[in-house]
Motif scaffolding. Sequence first.
Motif, PDB file in Angstrom:
ATOM      1  N   ALA A 232      27.777  56.430  21.853  1.00 48.69           N
ATOM      2  CA  ALA A 232      29.069  56.889  21.312  1.00 48.69           C
ATOM      3  C   ALA A 232      29.592  55.880  20.302  1.00 48.69           C
ATOM      4  CB  ALA A 232      30.077  57.078  22.436  1.00 48.69           C
ATOM      5  N   LEU A 233      29.953  56.373  19.123  1.00 43.78           N
ATOM      6  CA  LEU A 233      30.479  55.510  18.050  1.00 43.78           C
ATOM      7  C   LEU A 233      31.825  56.018  17.569  1.00 43.78           C
ATOM      8  CD1 LEU A 233      27.143  55.373  17.602  1.00 43.78           C
ATOM      9  CD2 LEU A 233      27.875  54.025  15.637  1.00 43.78           C
ATOM     10  N   GLY A 234      32.738  55.092  17.328  1.00 41.51           N
ATOM     11  CA  GLY A 234      34.026  55.438  16.726  1.00 41.51           C
ATOM     12  C   GLY A 234      33.786  56.033  15.344  1.00 41.51           C
ATOM     13  N   ARG A 235      34.599  57.042  14.985  1.00 42.37           N
ATOM     14  CA  ARG A 235      34.278  57.787  13.762  1.00 42.37           C
ATOM     15  C   ARG A 235      34.515  57.015  12.469  1.00 42.37           C
ATOM     16  NH1 ARG A 235      34.745  62.268  16.898  1.00 42.37           N
ATOM     17  NH2 ARG A 235      36.993  62.446  16.751  1.00 42.37           N
ATOM     18  N   GLY A 236      35.279  55.927  12.511  1.00 41.79           N
ATOM     19  CA  GLY A 236      35.484  55.156  11.288  1.00 41.79           C
ATOM     20  C   GLY A 236      34.395  54.121  11.020  1.00 41.79           C
ATOM     21  N   ARG A 237      33.495  53.941  11.963  1.00 39.01           N
ATOM     22  CA  ARG A 237      32.510  52.856  11.882  1.00 39.01           C
ATOM     23  C   ARG A 237      31.467  53.095  10.798  1.00 39.01           C
ATOM     24  NH1 ARG A 237      32.247  48.525  15.186  1.00 39.01           N
ATOM     25  NH2 ARG A 237      33.415  48.766  17.119  1.00 39.01           N
TER      26      ARG A 237
ATOM     27  N   THR B 133      32.083  59.914  18.398  1.00 39.18           N
ATOM     28  CA  THR B 133      31.009  60.907  18.285  1.00 39.18           C
ATOM     29  C   THR B 133      29.866  60.450  19.181  1.00 39.18           C
ATOM     30  OG1 THR B 133      31.567  61.432  15.995  1.00 39.18           O
ATOM     31  CG2 THR B 133      29.358  62.035  16.738  1.00 39.18           C
ATOM     32  N   LEU B 134      29.370  61.380  19.990  1.00 40.60           N
ATOM     33  CA  LEU B 134      28.189  61.088  20.803  1.00 40.60           C
ATOM     34  C   LEU B 134      26.959  61.531  20.014  1.00 40.60           C
ATOM     35  CD1 LEU B 134      27.015  60.291  23.663  1.00 40.60           C
ATOM     36  CD2 LEU B 134      26.928  62.764  24.075  1.00 40.60           C
ATOM     37  N   PHE B 135      26.110  60.568  19.653  1.00 36.45           N
ATOM     38  CA  PHE B 135      24.838  60.909  19.023  1.00 36.45           C
ATOM     39  C   PHE B 135      23.778  61.004  20.125  1.00 36.45           C
ATOM     40  CE2 PHE B 135      27.090  58.969  15.414  1.00 36.45           C
ATOM     41  CZ  PHE B 135      26.864  59.944  14.442  1.00 36.45           C
ATOM     42  N   VAL B 136      23.143  62.165  20.215  1.00 35.82           N
ATOM     43  CA  VAL B 136      22.112  62.403  21.224  1.00 35.82           C
ATOM     44  C   VAL B 136      20.761  62.178  20.556  1.00 35.82           C
ATOM     45  CG1 VAL B 136      21.106  64.107  22.780  1.00 35.82           C
ATOM     46  CG2 VAL B 136      23.588  64.104  22.362  1.00 35.82           C
ATOM     47  N   GLY B 137      19.989  61.210  21.059  1.00 38.94           N
ATOM     48  CA  GLY B 137      18.712  60.879  20.430  1.00 38.94           C
ATOM     49  C   GLY B 137      17.533  61.121  21.347  1.00 38.94           C
TER      50      GLY B 137
END
Lengths: 194, 194
Positions: A59-64, A142-146
């Motif tokens: 999960a990454l903050g959307r401004g990053r 945002t959760l990026f599913v890899g």
Amino acid sequence: MNHKKQVPLSRANRLINHGPVILVTCIDPSGNGSPGKANIITLAWNMVLSMSPPMVGIALGRGRYSHELIEKSREFVVNIPSIDLLEATWGCGRVSGRKEDKFARFKLTPLPARRVAVPLIAECSGHMECLVKEAVETGDHTLFVGEVVEALADPSLFSDHWVETERGIQTIHHLGGSLFLHQGKVVDVRHPNQ
Amino acid sequence: MNHKKQVPLSRANRLINHGPVILVTCIDPSGNGSPGKANIITLAWNMVLSMSPPMVGIALGRGRYSHELIEKSREFVVNIPSIDLLEATWGCGRVSGRKEDKFARFKLTPLPARRVAVPLIAECSGHMECLVKEAVETGDHTLFVGEVVEALADPSLFSDHWVETERGIQTIHHLGGSLFLHQGKVVDVRHPNQ
């Protein structure tokens, strides 16, 4: 920075199953040079999402800055640091890659991956190369599913699972603020008194 | 089983930020009795997904009884066990709630929650009451995304963050198979030699 050994994909989940903080690497696919300008972000928020196929979520903050890069390149690498990288782990979470090259700043070595264009961090103890399958908005992140397509680890620290050294398990776990858990011991629930 | 204190929702993420194994409680909303037949499932796969609003994710295999219950009731509680619950934690992951009442089998006490119909497990050290906002299929699991609407913890073990006791941090972390990490120590990256 020992030689790394391939981890079977059916066991890759065990690299983060116990909840360590991770260093995620990513690249700007439109950047100059090869393999593009690489960045690093420290993340406590990560988990396993599937056994077969092997999948993980970050999960990454959307401004990053790394959010922008992963959205574009659709690839990332999960690197698992040991306690000797505590300061770099802290630093990579506090400096923005928009302004600084974190590999240079924290004396980390980019190493070519096998299946993705994103570099590994040589000094880390384990690695998972991932292809983004989905991006889900969850609140302010945002959760990026890899999907994990390759996994590697230092065989002196990970052999079928993380192993206890003289100074305990070497991974680090973020409690909040500037506090981390480390040096955990191993207990086998089948033989609790050993 | 000390008296629990409310944790501000802005700090609830710290209950699982360091990656402990959790016991998720859920109920059959169509069950007889009140508050419905409750079940417990042990999960290593969990993470924080948002700070504001506070959200967490838990991944469940699609054949699991608890998957069926959470899909129906759209609520769950995250309970964080301490090392003294190691055997119950292991057991709740190996027995199916379709066949057995896990509260009775593992001598755990259901306690009414404040904001959801699902009971807490009194013997656990921390709790997050959650409302399901989304369910995402990820490989062979479903990620249930929950908004945290109430959080509680034992103030002798969690005060702004998990605190180190004489026997280290009391949460447990699943390494794989029957192996767990416990008794981790705290290091403050700002004062690493203290």
